[in-house]
Design a protein around this motif. Structure first.
Motif, PDB file in Angstrom:
ATOM      1  N   VAL A 115       0.841  -1.206   0.000  1.00 28.89           N
ATOM      2  CA  VAL A 115       0.000   0.000   0.000  1.00 28.89           C
ATOM      3  C   VAL A 115       0.874   1.252   0.000  1.00 28.89           C
ATOM      4  O   VAL A 115       0.676   2.173  -0.808  1.00 28.89           O
ATOM      5  N   THR A 116       1.843   1.302   0.878  1.00 33.74           N
ATOM      6  CA  THR A 116       2.723   2.466   0.974  1.00 33.74           C
ATOM      7  C   THR A 116       3.493   2.680  -0.325  1.00 33.74           C
ATOM      8  O   THR A 116       3.609   3.814  -0.822  1.00 33.74           O
ATOM      9  N   MET A 117       3.999   1.606  -0.913  1.00 37.26           N
ATOM     10  CA  MET A 117       4.783   1.711  -2.136  1.00 37.26           C
ATOM     11  C   MET A 117       3.933   2.186  -3.310  1.00 37.26           C
ATOM     12  O   MET A 117       4.365   3.031  -4.113  1.00 37.26           O
ATOM     13  N   VAL A 118       2.707   1.683  -3.410  1.00 42.00           N
ATOM     14  CA  VAL A 118       1.844   2.057  -4.528  1.00 42.00           C
ATOM     15  C   VAL A 118       1.389   3.511  -4.409  1.00 42.00           C
ATOM     16  O   VAL A 118       1.412   4.265  -5.388  1.00 42.00           O
ATOM     17  N   VAL A 119       0.976   3.915  -3.231  1.00 45.00           N
ATOM     18  CA  VAL A 119       0.525   5.300  -3.048  1.00 45.00           C
ATOM     19  C   VAL A 119       1.678   6.264  -3.308  1.00 45.00           C
ATOM     20  O   VAL A 119       1.499   7.323  -3.928  1.00 45.00           O
ATOM     21  N   ASP A 120       2.870   5.908  -2.871  1.00 44.86           N
ATOM     22  CA  ASP A 120       4.042   6.743  -3.131  1.00 44.86           C
ATOM     23  C   ASP A 120       4.323   6.824  -4.629  1.00 44.86           C
ATOM     24  O   ASP A 120       4.639   7.900  -5.156  1.00 44.86           O
ATOM     25  N   SER A 121       4.198   5.707  -5.335  1.00 43.51           N
ATOM     26  CA  SER A 121       4.419   5.703  -6.783  1.00 43.51           C
ATOM     27  C   SER A 121       3.377   6.551  -7.499  1.00 43.51           C
ATOM     28  O   SER A 121       3.691   7.248  -8.466  1.00 43.51           O
ATOM     29  N   ALA A 122       2.145   6.506  -7.033  1.00 44.77           N
ATOM     30  CA  ALA A 122       1.092   7.330  -7.640  1.00 44.77           C
ATOM     31  C   ALA A 122       1.426   8.810  -7.509  1.00 44.77           C
ATOM     32  O   ALA A 122       1.240   9.597  -8.444  1.00 44.77           O
ATOM     33  N   ALA A 123       1.925   9.218  -6.346  1.00 46.69           N
ATOM     34  CA  ALA A 123       2.263  10.626  -6.141  1.00 46.69           C
ATOM     35  C   ALA A 123       3.437  11.055  -7.000  1.00 46.69           C
ATOM     36  O   ALA A 123       3.522  12.211  -7.434  1.00 46.69           O
ATOM     37  N   ARG A 124       4.365  10.119  -7.292  1.00 41.23           N
ATOM     38  CA  ARG A 124       5.567  10.475  -8.051  1.00 41.23           C
ATOM     39  C   ARG A 124       5.377  10.351  -9.555  1.00 41.23           C
ATOM     40  O   ARG A 124       6.000  11.100 -10.323  1.00 41.23           O
ATOM     41  N   LEU A 125       4.525   9.430 -10.003  1.00 39.12           N
ATOM     42  CA  LEU A 125       4.447   9.131 -11.429  1.00 39.12           C
ATOM     43  C   LEU A 125       3.237   9.720 -12.130  1.00 39.12           C
ATOM     44  O   LEU A 125       3.257   9.930 -13.340  1.00 39.12           O
ATOM     45  N   GLY A 129       3.642  18.599 -11.444  1.00 41.39           N
ATOM     46  CA  GLY A 129       3.567  19.619 -10.415  1.00 41.39           C
ATOM     47  C   GLY A 129       3.485  19.007  -9.025  1.00 41.39           C
ATOM     48  O   GLY A 129       3.970  17.906  -8.776  1.00 41.39           O
ATOM     49  N   ARG A 130       2.841  19.709  -8.127  1.00 40.88           N
ATOM     50  CA  ARG A 130       2.720  19.262  -6.735  1.00 40.88           C
ATOM     51  C   ARG A 130       1.503  18.344  -6.613  1.00 40.88           C
ATOM     52  O   ARG A 130       0.370  18.794  -6.483  1.00 40.88           O
ATOM     53  N   VAL A 131       1.767  17.056  -6.643  1.00 42.23           N
ATOM     54  CA  VAL A 131       0.717  16.033  -6.662  1.00 42.23           C
ATOM     55  C   VAL A 131       0.632  15.360  -5.295  1.00 42.23           C
ATOM     56  O   VAL A 131       1.642  15.134  -4.629  1.00 42.23           O
ATOM     57  N   ARG A 132      -0.593  15.043  -4.897  1.00 39.49           N
ATOM     58  CA  ARG A 132      -0.839  14.262  -3.684  1.00 39.49           C
ATOM     59  C   ARG A 132      -1.633  13.022  -4.072  1.00 39.49           C
ATOM     60  O   ARG A 132      -2.558  13.087  -4.880  1.00 39.49           O
ATOM     61  N   ALA A 133      -1.255  11.888  -3.509  1.00 37.12           N
ATOM     62  CA  ALA A 133      -2.001  10.642  -3.720  1.00 37.12           C
ATOM     63  C   ALA A 133      -2.615  10.212  -2.397  1.00 37.12           C
ATOM     64  O   ALA A 133      -2.016  10.392  -1.331  1.00 37.12           O
ATOM     65  N   CYS A 134      -3.810   9.643  -2.492  1.00 37.12           N
ATOM     66  CA  CYS A 134      -4.510   9.204  -1.273  1.00 37.12           C
ATOM     67  C   CYS A 134      -5.264   7.905  -1.556  1.00 37.12           C
ATOM     68  O   CYS A 134      -5.923   7.775  -2.599  1.00 37.12           O
ATOM     69  N   LEU A 135      -5.156   6.979  -0.649  1.00 37.46           N
ATOM     70  CA  LEU A 135      -5.936   5.747  -0.713  1.00 37.46           C
ATOM     71  C   LEU A 135      -7.097   5.844   0.264  1.00 37.46           C
ATOM     72  O   LEU A 135      -6.907   6.089   1.458  1.00 37.46           O
ATOM     73  N   TYR A 136      -8.302   5.659  -0.263  1.00 36.21           N
ATOM     74  CA  TYR A 136      -9.512   5.557   0.561  1.00 36.21           C
ATOM     75  C   TYR A 136      -9.844   4.077   0.724  1.00 36.21           C
ATOM     76  O   TYR A 136      -9.787   3.312  -0.245  1.00 36.21           O
ATOM     77  N   GLY A 153       3.168  12.278  -1.211  1.00 32.90           N
ATOM     78  CA  GLY A 153       3.334  13.438  -2.079  1.00 32.90           C
ATOM     79  C   GLY A 153       3.161  14.741  -1.325  1.00 32.90           C
ATOM     80  O   GLY A 153       3.661  14.902  -0.207  1.00 32.90           O
ATOM     81  N   ARG A 154       2.422  15.672  -1.920  1.00 29.03           N
ATOM     82  CA  ARG A 154       2.252  17.011  -1.355  1.00 29.03           C
ATOM     83  C   ARG A 154       1.631  16.955   0.040  1.00 29.03           C
ATOM     84  O   ARG A 154       0.645  16.258   0.278  1.00 29.03           O
ATOM     85  N   VAL A 155       2.208  17.694   0.956  1.00 28.78           N
ATOM     86  CA  VAL A 155       1.655  17.783   2.316  1.00 28.78           C
ATOM     87  C   VAL A 155       0.553  18.838   2.314  1.00 28.78           C
ATOM     88  O   VAL A 155       0.777  19.988   1.945  1.00 28.78           O
ATOM     89  N   GLY A 229      -5.044  21.293 -15.060  1.00 27.53           N
ATOM     90  CA  GLY A 229      -4.438  20.520 -16.133  1.00 27.53           C
ATOM     91  C   GLY A 229      -3.283  19.643 -15.718  1.00 27.53           C
ATOM     92  O   GLY A 229      -2.702  18.952 -16.560  1.00 27.53           O
ATOM     93  N   SER A 230      -2.935  19.627 -14.432  1.00 30.46           N
ATOM     94  CA  SER A 230      -1.824  18.781 -13.989  1.00 30.46           C
ATOM     95  C   SER A 230      -2.200  17.300 -13.989  1.00 30.46           C
ATOM     96  O   SER A 230      -1.340  16.435 -14.120  1.00 30.46           O
ATOM     97  N   ILE A 231      -3.489  17.012 -13.812  1.00 31.38           N
ATOM     98  CA  ILE A 231      -3.993  15.637 -13.908  1.00 31.38           C
ATOM     99  C   ILE A 231      -4.831  15.559 -15.187  1.00 31.38           C
ATOM    100  O   ILE A 231      -5.809  16.306 -15.332  1.00 31.38           O
ATOM    101  N   ARG A 232      -4.448  14.655 -16.112  1.00 30.77           N
ATOM    102  CA  ARG A 232      -5.089  14.598 -17.424  1.00 30.77           C
ATOM    103  C   ARG A 232      -5.549  13.178 -17.738  1.00 30.77           C
ATOM    104  O   ARG A 232      -5.245  12.238 -17.014  1.00 30.77           O
ATOM    105  N   GLN A 233      -6.242  13.057 -18.872  1.00 27.54           N
ATOM    106  CA  GLN A 233      -6.759  11.758 -19.294  1.00 27.54           C
ATOM    107  C   GLN A 233      -5.640  10.731 -19.451  1.00 27.54           C
ATOM    108  O   GLN A 233      -5.811   9.551 -19.130  1.00 27.54           O
TER     109      GLN A 233
END
Length: 253
Positions: A115-125, A129-136, A153-155, A229-233
């Protein structure tokens, strides 16, 4: 000084037409001149060379720019493949450990590592710009509630739980049930009906996908960014891939 492409087309066309006209006029003058004929001839030749040389130079310049852009695209693709490999290889290895874990306690610990590795990868990849990833994740009970449990990612200020039966909950739970995704590149210009970005949240683009394997749903993976526009299709397939790895880890028994 850099000339705009549109202006450059008009400028080079005008130079070529003027040079053609000059070459024609100078050629006539050279044919009728009694004195300085060689200078009229040289001027006519120079104008002819200019008329032919400007378009040829522009063509060569465009070919060089095309080759440079193609090389840059190839280099970017190679860099992306390397980045993806560096990010996904440890996750896949960790998934193997989850599947082969000898006991439930060991498996659960390894699952949390995925979980930690995937959420971290989502924030980086995903996104720019300044991206935050979150798992619900779902919590037990009725009505259903999705609670943010893991960030990377972003705090920023924490996100709020999403409850089924609310306008936002109907949107999100419907998305998960039908294995769809949510995407909003600009929350101001094209907000999703039912989704609200309220203070203290300040993100301007986001995407969310289900974390599910078959009929088993575990939650939702979301990324958001501060810029429009930082998050796109084009970010959605990678986000789905990461969510699928999450589902594989959480569904292992």
């Amino acid at each position: 000084m850099r000339i705009a492409p549109g202006t450059r087309v008009y400028l080079t066309t005008a130079i070529s037409l003027v040079a053609v006209g000059l070459a024609t006029w100078l050629g006539k003058e050279a044919g009728t001149a009694v004195s300085f004929r060689q200078w009229w001839t040289l001027a006519a030749v120079a104008a002819s060379v200019t008329a032919a040389g400007v378009p040829a130079y522009e063509q060569i310049r465009k070919e060089r720019m095309r080759a440079t852009a193609q090389q840059a695209a190839e280099d970017a693709a190679v860099a992306m493949r390397v980045t993806l490999n560096d990010a996904l290889d440890p996750i896949v290895r960790q998934l193997g450990r989850v599947v082969t874990a000898p006991g439930r306690r060991e498996r659960e610990a390894l699952q949390e590592g995925v979980v930690t590795m995937v959420v971290d990868s989502a924030a980086r990849l995903v996104g720019s710009g300044r991206v935050r990833a979150c798992l619900y994740r779902f919590t037990p009970g009725t009505p259903g509630v999705l609670v943010p449990t893991e960030y990377s990612g972003r705090v920023d200020d924490p996100l709020q739980p999403i409850r089924d039966g609310t306008s936002e909950g109907d949107l999100v739970f419907g998305m998960i049930r039908h294995n769809q995704h949510l995407l909003c590149p600009d929350v101001d210009a094209s907000p999703l009906q039912g989704w609200q970005v309220v203070a203290p949240q300040t993100y301007l683009s986001f995407a969310a996908v289900p974390v599910a394997a078959g009929q088993n749903a575990f939650g939702m993976l979301m990324v958001d960014a501060l810029d429009k526009g930082s998050i796109r299709q084009l970010d959605v397939p990678l986000l789905r891939l990461l969510a699928g790895l999450l589902a594989d880890a959480l569904g292992a028994e």
